[in-house]
Design a protein around this motif. Structure first.
Motif, short mmCIF file in Angstrom:
data_model
loop_
_atom_site.label_atom_id
_atom_site.label_comp_id
_atom_site.label_asym_id
_atom_site.label_seq_id
_atom_site.Cartn_x
_atom_site.Cartn_y
_atom_site.Cartn_z
N ILE A 21 -8.22 -2.15 -34.28
CA ILE A 21 -7.83 -1.23 -33.21
C ILE A 21 -6.54 -0.49 -33.59
N ILE A 22 -5.56 -1.22 -34.10
CA ILE A 22 -4.27 -0.61 -34.45
C ILE A 22 -4.44 0.41 -35.57
N VAL A 23 -5.18 0.05 -36.60
CA VAL A 23 -5.40 0.98 -37.72
C VAL A 23 -6.16 2.22 -37.24
N GLY A 24 -7.20 2.01 -36.43
CA GLY A 24 -7.97 3.15 -35.93
C GLY A 24 -7.13 4.08 -35.07
N MET A 25 -6.36 3.52 -34.16
CA MET A 25 -5.52 4.35 -33.29
C MET A 25 -4.45 5.08 -34.10
N THR A 26 -3.90 4.41 -35.10
CA THR A 26 -2.90 5.05 -35.95
C THR A 26 -3.50 6.23 -36.71
N LEU A 27 -4.68 6.04 -37.26
CA LEU A 27 -5.33 7.13 -38.00
C LEU A 27 -5.66 8.31 -37.08
N TRP A 28 -6.15 8.03 -35.86
CA TRP A 28 -6.43 9.13 -34.92
C TRP A 28 -5.14 9.85 -34.52
N ALA A 29 -4.06 9.09 -34.33
CA ALA A 29 -2.78 9.72 -33.98
C ALA A 29 -2.26 10.59 -35.12
N VAL A 30 -2.36 10.09 -36.35
CA VAL A 30 -1.93 10.88 -37.51
C VAL A 30 -2.78 12.14 -37.63
N ALA A 31 -4.09 12.00 -37.44
CA ALA A 31 -4.97 13.17 -37.50
C ALA A 31 -4.60 14.19 -36.44
N ALA A 32 -4.30 13.73 -35.22
CA ALA A 32 -3.93 14.65 -34.14
C ALA A 32 -2.65 15.40 -34.48
N VAL A 33 -1.67 14.69 -35.02
CA VAL A 33 -0.39 15.34 -35.38
C VAL A 33 -0.59 16.34 -36.51
N VAL A 34 -1.36 15.97 -37.52
CA VAL A 34 -1.61 16.88 -38.65
C VAL A 34 -2.33 18.14 -38.18
N VAL A 35 -3.36 17.97 -37.35
CA VAL A 35 -4.11 19.12 -36.86
C VAL A 35 -3.22 19.99 -35.97
N TRP A 36 -2.42 19.35 -35.13
CA TRP A 36 -1.54 20.10 -34.23
C TRP A 36 -0.48 20.90 -35.01
N LEU A 37 0.11 20.28 -36.04
CA LEU A 37 1.16 20.95 -36.81
C LEU A 37 0.62 22.03 -37.74
N THR A 38 -0.53 21.79 -38.35
CA THR A 38 -1.04 22.73 -39.35
C THR A 38 -2.07 23.70 -38.79
N GLY A 39 -2.68 23.34 -37.66
CA GLY A 39 -3.74 24.18 -37.11
C GLY A 39 -5.04 24.04 -37.89
N TRP A 40 -5.09 23.10 -38.80
CA TRP A 40 -6.26 22.90 -39.64
C TRP A 40 -7.40 22.37 -38.78
N GLY A 41 -8.53 23.03 -38.79
CA GLY A 41 -9.68 22.60 -38.02
C GLY A 41 -9.77 23.23 -36.65
N GLY A 42 -8.71 23.84 -36.19
CA GLY A 42 -8.72 24.52 -34.90
C GLY A 42 -8.65 23.57 -33.72
N ASP A 43 -8.90 24.14 -32.54
CA ASP A 43 -8.81 23.36 -31.30
C ASP A 43 -9.86 22.25 -31.24
N HIS A 44 -11.01 22.51 -31.82
CA HIS A 44 -12.08 21.51 -31.78
C HIS A 44 -11.65 20.23 -32.50
N ALA A 45 -10.99 20.36 -33.64
CA ALA A 45 -10.54 19.19 -34.39
C ALA A 45 -9.44 18.44 -33.62
N LEU A 46 -8.58 19.17 -32.93
CA LEU A 46 -7.54 18.53 -32.13
C LEU A 46 -8.16 17.76 -30.97
N GLN A 47 -9.15 18.34 -30.33
CA GLN A 47 -9.82 17.65 -29.22
C GLN A 47 -10.50 16.37 -29.71
N ILE A 48 -11.15 16.44 -30.84
CA ILE A 48 -11.84 15.25 -31.38
C ILE A 48 -10.83 14.15 -31.70
#
Length: 82
Positions: A21-48
């Motif tokens: 659970i901790i590893v999964g949540m950490t990876l999703w949080a990192v993905a959200a921050v990366v997508v939010w900062l870079t805009g990579w993948g657009g809004d759809h990737a941030l929502q996912i």
């Protein structure tokens, strides 16, 4: 055919849901921050990525509630969550 008493139990470290659970949540949080900062993948990737993080929070909540129920001795609590 062996019965259930002949099958050895897995060690607690391999049955524990917390590391997964901790590893999964950490990876999703990192993905959200990366997508939010870079805009990579657009809004759809941030929502996912935010939904993935929310599912991790929901799963953690369910595990904690069930463990509390086991400690209280509720009849309806799941067994095996020691």
């Amino acid at each position: 055919m062996p019965d259930a008493s002949d099958i050895p139990q897995l060690p607690r470290a391999l049955r524990a849901p917390e590391p997964v659970i901790i590893v999964g949540m950490t990876l999703w949080a990192v993905a959200a921050v990366v997508v939010w900062l870079t805009g990579w993948g657009g809004d759809h990737a941030l929502q996912i990525s935010l939904v993935g993080l929310a599912v991790g929070v929901l799963g953690t909540t369910i595990v904690l509630v069930q463990r509390a129920a086991v400690r209280r001795g509720d009849r309806t609590a799941q067994r095996g969550l020691d």
